[in-house]
Motif scaffolding. Structure first.
Motif, PDB file in Angstrom:
ATOM      1  N   VAL A  90       0.846  -1.189   0.000  1.00  0.00           N
ATOM      2  CA  VAL A  90       0.000   0.000   0.000  1.00  0.00           C
ATOM      3  C   VAL A  90       0.885   1.243   0.000  1.00  0.00           C
ATOM      4  O   VAL A  90       1.772   1.383   0.854  1.00  0.00           O
ATOM      5  CB  VAL A  90      -0.930   0.029   1.225  1.00  0.00           C
ATOM      6  N   ARG A  91       0.667   2.110  -0.954  1.00  0.00           N
ATOM      7  CA  ARG A  91       1.332   3.418  -0.954  1.00  0.00           C
ATOM      8  C   ARG A  91       0.300   4.452  -0.534  1.00  0.00           C
ATOM      9  O   ARG A  91      -0.612   4.783  -1.294  1.00  0.00           O
ATOM     10  CB  ARG A  91       1.899   3.742  -2.327  1.00  0.00           C
ATOM     11  N   PHE A  92       0.409   4.929   0.680  1.00  0.00           N
ATOM     12  CA  PHE A  92      -0.553   5.849   1.273  1.00  0.00           C
ATOM     13  C   PHE A  92      -0.025   7.272   1.097  1.00  0.00           C
ATOM     14  O   PHE A  92       0.981   7.646   1.684  1.00  0.00           O
ATOM     15  CB  PHE A  92      -0.720   5.500   2.753  1.00  0.00           C
ATOM     16  N   ILE A  93      -0.727   8.059   0.283  1.00  0.00           N
ATOM     17  CA  ILE A  93      -0.289   9.421  -0.016  1.00  0.00           C
ATOM     18  C   ILE A  93      -1.234  10.386   0.689  1.00  0.00           C
ATOM     19  O   ILE A  93      -2.406  10.509   0.321  1.00  0.00           O
ATOM     20  CB  ILE A  93      -0.295   9.677  -1.531  1.00  0.00           C
ATOM     21  N   SER A  94      -0.750  11.037   1.720  1.00  0.00           N
ATOM     22  CA  SER A  94      -1.593  11.884   2.567  1.00  0.00           C
ATOM     23  C   SER A  94      -1.039  13.306   2.595  1.00  0.00           C
ATOM     24  O   SER A  94       0.139  13.518   2.896  1.00  0.00           O
ATOM     25  CB  SER A  94      -1.636  11.308   3.990  1.00  0.00           C
ATOM     26  N   TYR A  95      -1.903  14.277   2.268  1.00  0.00           N
ATOM     27  CA  TYR A  95      -1.499  15.680   2.239  1.00  0.00           C
ATOM     28  C   TYR A  95      -2.216  16.479   3.322  1.00  0.00           C
ATOM     29  O   TYR A  95      -3.293  16.105   3.791  1.00  0.00           O
ATOM     30  CB  TYR A  95      -1.824  16.290   0.874  1.00  0.00           C
ATOM     31  N   ASP A  96      -1.615  17.599   3.664  1.00  0.00           N
ATOM     32  CA  ASP A  96      -2.161  18.521   4.659  1.00  0.00           C
ATOM     33  C   ASP A  96      -3.050  19.545   3.957  1.00  0.00           C
ATOM     34  O   ASP A  96      -2.569  20.389   3.206  1.00  0.00           O
ATOM     35  CB  ASP A  96      -1.003  19.230   5.376  1.00  0.00           C
ATOM     36  N   ASP A  97      -4.356  19.458   4.221  1.00  0.00           N
ATOM     37  CA  ASP A  97      -5.270  20.450   3.623  1.00  0.00           C
ATOM     38  C   ASP A  97      -5.652  21.555   4.603  1.00  0.00           C
ATOM     39  O   ASP A  97      -6.435  22.445   4.277  1.00  0.00           O
ATOM     40  CB  ASP A  97      -6.527  19.774   3.073  1.00  0.00           C
ATOM     41  N   LYS A  98      -5.120  21.485   5.829  1.00  0.00           N
ATOM     42  CA  LYS A  98      -5.365  22.518   6.850  1.00  0.00           C
ATOM     43  C   LYS A  98      -6.858  22.745   7.121  1.00  0.00           C
ATOM     44  O   LYS A  98      -7.263  23.808   7.567  1.00  0.00           O
ATOM     45  CB  LYS A  98      -4.699  23.836   6.456  1.00  0.00           C
ATOM     46  N   SER A  99      -7.677  21.735   6.804  1.00  0.00           N
ATOM     47  CA  SER A  99      -9.134  21.828   6.942  1.00  0.00           C
ATOM     48  C   SER A  99      -9.715  22.966   6.108  1.00  0.00           C
ATOM     49  O   SER A  99     -10.730  23.568   6.468  1.00  0.00           O
ATOM     50  CB  SER A  99      -9.544  21.982   8.410  1.00  0.00           C
ATOM     51  N   ASN A 100      -9.093  23.239   4.984  1.00  0.00           N
ATOM     52  CA  ASN A 100      -9.566  24.271   4.064  1.00  0.00           C
ATOM     53  C   ASN A 100     -10.204  23.577   2.860  1.00  0.00           C
ATOM     54  O   ASN A 100      -9.519  22.860   2.119  1.00  0.00           O
ATOM     55  CB  ASN A 100      -8.386  25.137   3.612  1.00  0.00           C
ATOM     56  N   PRO A 101     -11.511  23.750   2.621  1.00  0.00           N
ATOM     57  CA  PRO A 101     -12.179  23.034   1.532  1.00  0.00           C
ATOM     58  C   PRO A 101     -11.646  23.372   0.146  1.00  0.00           C
ATOM     59  O   PRO A 101     -11.658  22.522  -0.750  1.00  0.00           O
ATOM     60  CB  PRO A 101     -13.651  23.427   1.683  1.00  0.00           C
ATOM     61  N   VAL A 102     -11.166  24.605  -0.057  1.00  0.00           N
ATOM     62  CA  VAL A 102     -10.586  24.973  -1.353  1.00  0.00           C
ATOM     63  C   VAL A 102      -9.294  24.195  -1.576  1.00  0.00           C
ATOM     64  O   VAL A 102      -9.055  23.617  -2.649  1.00  0.00           O
ATOM     65  CB  VAL A 102     -10.324  26.492  -1.428  1.00  0.00           C
ATOM     66  N   THR A 103      -8.468  24.142  -0.536  1.00  0.00           N
ATOM     67  CA  THR A 103      -7.223  23.370  -0.612  1.00  0.00           C
ATOM     68  C   THR A 103      -7.528  21.888  -0.790  1.00  0.00           C
ATOM     69  O   THR A 103      -6.822  21.182  -1.519  1.00  0.00           O
ATOM     70  CB  THR A 103      -6.392  23.586   0.669  1.00  0.00           C
ATOM     71  N   ALA A 104      -8.590  21.424  -0.139  1.00  0.00           N
ATOM     72  CA  ALA A 104      -8.966  20.008  -0.250  1.00  0.00           C
ATOM     73  C   ALA A 104      -9.255  19.625  -1.698  1.00  0.00           C
ATOM     74  O   ALA A 104      -8.824  18.562  -2.170  1.00  0.00           O
ATOM     75  CB  ALA A 104     -10.175  19.717   0.630  1.00  0.00           C
ATOM     76  N   LEU A 105      -9.970  20.477  -2.417  1.00  0.00           N
ATOM     77  CA  LEU A 105     -10.277  20.178  -3.812  1.00  0.00           C
ATOM     78  C   LEU A 105      -9.016  20.200  -4.672  1.00  0.00           C
ATOM     79  O   LEU A 105      -8.811  19.317  -5.518  1.00  0.00           O
ATOM     80  CB  LEU A 105     -11.308  21.172  -4.351  1.00  0.00           C
ATOM     81  N   GLU A 106      -8.158  21.166  -4.441  1.00  0.00           N
ATOM     82  CA  GLU A 106      -6.909  21.253  -5.204  1.00  0.00           C
ATOM     83  C   GLU A 106      -6.062  19.996  -4.989  1.00  0.00           C
ATOM     84  O   GLU A 106      -5.522  19.419  -5.944  1.00  0.00           O
ATOM     85  CB  GLU A 106      -6.124  22.491  -4.782  1.00  0.00           C
ATOM     86  N   LEU A 107      -5.936  19.577  -3.738  1.00  0.00           N
ATOM     87  CA  LEU A 107      -5.093  18.423  -3.420  1.00  0.00           C
ATOM     88  C   LEU A 107      -5.721  17.116  -3.893  1.00  0.00           C
ATOM     89  O   LEU A 107      -5.012  16.189  -4.283  1.00  0.00           O
ATOM     90  CB  LEU A 107      -4.817  18.380  -1.917  1.00  0.00           C
ATOM     91  N   THR A 108      -7.047  17.053  -3.868  1.00  0.00           N
ATOM     92  CA  THR A 108      -7.712  15.847  -4.372  1.00  0.00           C
ATOM     93  C   THR A 108      -7.475  15.695  -5.879  1.00  0.00           C
ATOM     94  O   THR A 108      -7.204  14.594  -6.367  1.00  0.00           O
ATOM     95  CB  THR A 108      -9.216  15.893  -4.053  1.00  0.00           C
ATOM     96  N   ARG A 109      -7.579  16.792  -6.603  1.00  0.00           N
ATOM     97  CA  ARG A 109      -7.269  16.749  -8.033  1.00  0.00           C
ATOM     98  C   ARG A 109      -5.835  16.264  -8.262  1.00  0.00           C
ATOM     99  O   ARG A 109      -5.568  15.467  -9.167  1.00  0.00           O
ATOM    100  CB  ARG A 109      -7.459  18.135  -8.656  1.00  0.00           C
ATOM    101  N   ARG A 110      -4.945  16.740  -7.447  1.00  0.00           N
ATOM    102  CA  ARG A 110      -3.538  16.314  -7.560  1.00  0.00           C
ATOM    103  C   ARG A 110      -3.396  14.827  -7.296  1.00  0.00           C
ATOM    104  O   ARG A 110      -2.694  14.118  -8.023  1.00  0.00           O
ATOM    105  CB  ARG A 110      -2.684  17.120  -6.590  1.00  0.00           C
ATOM    106  N   LEU A 111      -4.080  14.342  -6.281  1.00  0.00           N
ATOM    107  CA  LEU A 111      -3.999  12.918  -5.945  1.00  0.00           C
ATOM    108  C   LEU A 111      -4.542  12.041  -7.070  1.00  0.00           C
ATOM    109  O   LEU A 111      -3.990  10.983  -7.364  1.00  0.00           O
ATOM    110  CB  LEU A 111      -4.763  12.649  -4.639  1.00  0.00           C
ATOM    111  N   ILE A 112      -5.627  12.484  -7.698  1.00  0.00           N
ATOM    112  CA  ILE A 112      -6.247  11.698  -8.771  1.00  0.00           C
ATOM    113  C   ILE A 112      -5.491  11.846 -10.084  1.00  0.00           C
ATOM    114  O   ILE A 112      -5.173  10.861 -10.759  1.00  0.00           O
ATOM    115  CB  ILE A 112      -7.724  12.110  -8.957  1.00  0.00           C
ATOM    116  N   GLU A 113      -5.185  13.088 -10.465  1.00  0.00           N
ATOM    117  CA  GLU A 113      -4.673  13.365 -11.799  1.00  0.00           C
ATOM    118  C   GLU A 113      -3.154  13.278 -11.919  1.00  0.00           C
ATOM    119  O   GLU A 113      -2.630  13.067 -13.019  1.00  0.00           O
ATOM    120  CB  GLU A 113      -5.163  14.747 -12.240  1.00  0.00           C
ATOM    121  N   GLU A 114      -2.439  13.430 -10.796  1.00  0.00           N
ATOM    122  CA  GLU A 114      -0.980  13.363 -10.852  1.00  0.00           C
ATOM    123  C   GLU A 114      -0.426  12.149 -10.090  1.00  0.00           C
ATOM    124  O   GLU A 114       0.474  11.466 -10.583  1.00  0.00           O
ATOM    125  CB  GLU A 114      -0.372  14.650 -10.287  1.00  0.00           C
TER     126      GLU A 114
END
Length: 406
Positions: free
Chosen positions: A75-99
């Motif tokens: 398992v490669r678990f890739i976890s990012y810090d979104d600081k509980s910011n929903p705008v950052t959450a969407l940006e990082l989710t796109r990164r996790l899926i697309e990159e």
């Protein structure tokens, strides 16, 4: 001659079919040796205490990998810090899926962030599994069939407190202090639902921001109401402050603490256990600092786990136990997938959990799901603190109130 021509065509067709099957069961995020999983956590900011969930999950997957992984894959678990910011959450989710090419999103913390990425993930048919939020709207398969919660409902937790108050303290005056976010609002809303016509017994309720420096003023105002019941919904550090302030004011109401505020190690001990005696909560996990479980094998396994994987958090950290239990559930789903790690099969297996008993769930609380049942944990148990351990009050309680208007 015709036979010679048809044979290679048949072989080509067979290879094409096999290739299609291979692509279907091993799509983005899966190779012969690896399964990539995405996650977002508040590792910094006001809610960073809950980053312990992600740290424990990362350590749990490390342990699984050391034991051979899942069906031979690490398992490669890739976890990012979104600081509980929903705008950052969407940006990082796109990164996790697309990159980063993850197979699925797992266990991301908080209601606003999960709301912000839900449509994006569902439109692309990417599993959003075992969210670290008890908001009912994050477990609605009729609208979002790729999004599944994990823990019990916040609102229905509030209803359970209301039912307990009506049964044990009828006619008592109630006050509430709640964190000004979806968690606090949903718990208080559930409290009002459960009280029904006697909701007027809530004399005062105050919403506060997590970084509020005026908790002493709030508690003083609540004391002046003459209430006998104090419902608190918020972070454990603030629960500790509130309990301690009430004691300093020589006010001793019955404290009802939301599940997230009830850790012995991070809430009750800092408050002074003598001040927290009699506190009540509804829970589904064993408290890692509760001596009632010290001789159980699951507790010994937990202690060994945090000894070996120090980044998983403290031995008594309730958020770390939460992460451990959620990761354990995901591993069960991935094991059920066998060699078919398509996103469709991941969701199918997540929907077919049957009486799964996680190692740190309370006795009698099991995980079951179905095509229209996207709340894996639907039971809570009321417990009361006696100064040393949590003592059960009554039976395990069902939280699936299907008649609640939402």
């Amino acid at each position: 001659m015709q036979t010679w021509v048809r044979t290679p065509v048949a072989i080509v067709l067979a290879l094409t079919a096999l290739s299609a099957i291979s692509e279907r069961v091993r799509e983005q995020g899966v190779t012969d040796t690896e399964i990539r999983i995405g996650n977002l956590m508040p590792y910094s900011g006001n809610l960073k205490v809950f980053g312990a969930i992600g740290k424990a999950e990362a350590a749990y997957f490390e342990m699984i990998n050391e034991r051979g992984g899942i069906s031979g894959r690490k398992v490669r678990f890739i976890s990012y810090d979104d600081k509980s910011n929903p705008v950052t959450a969407l940006e990082l989710t796109r990164r996790l899926i697309e990159e980063d090419d993850v197979l699925l999103m797992f266990g991301s913390f908080g209601t606003p962030g999960n709301f912000s990425v839900r449509s994006y993930l569902n439109e692309r048919q990417i599993p959003q599994l075992f969210i670290a939020s008890g908001d009912d709207h994050l477990s609605d398969p009729s609208l979002f069939p790729w999004t599944m919660g994990w823990q019990p409902s916040f609102r229905e937790e509030g209803r359970i407190y209301a039912n307990y108050i009506q049964a044990s303290y009828p006619g008592s005056r109630i006050v509430a202090l709640w964190q000004n976010d979806q968690v606090g609002r949903e718990i208080v809303r559930g409290l009002e639902d459960g009280l029904g016509n006697v909701a007027r017994m809530i004399r005062v309720d105050i919403a506060y921001d997590i970084a509020d420096e005026h908790l002493d003023t709030h508690v003083s105002i609540l004391k002046q109401s003459g209430a006998e019941i104090f419902v608190f919904a918020g972070a454990p550090a603030n629960a500790a402050k509130v309990i301690r302030i009430a004691a300093e004011l020589n006010w001793h109401p019955v404290f009802i603490l939301s599940h997230m505020a009830s850790s012995i190690a991070t809430a009750l001990k800092p408050a002074g256990v003598e001040n927290a005696v009699g506190a009540i909560t509804a829970t589904f996990l064993k408290d890692a600092d509760d001596p009632a479980w010290k001789d159980e094998q699951a507790t010994k396994d937990w202690q060994s786990f945090v000894d070996k994987y120090s980044r998983a958090g403290g031995k008594e950290d309730g958020a770390a136990v939460f992460g451990y239990a959620a990761a354990e559930t995901l591993v069960q789903v991935l094991k059920q997938c066998g060699n078919d790690l398509s996103r469709e099969n991941v969701m199918k297996q997540a929907e077919t959990l049957k009486d799964y008993q996680g190692s740190v769930l309370l006795p009698g609380i099991k995980i079951s799901t179905g095509p229209w049942n996207f709340r894996p944990i639907k039971h809570l148990r009321l417990v009361q603190f006696d100064g040393r351990t949590w003592q059960p009050i009554g039976d395990v309680l069902e939280t699936a109130f299907s008649n609640v208007d939402r």
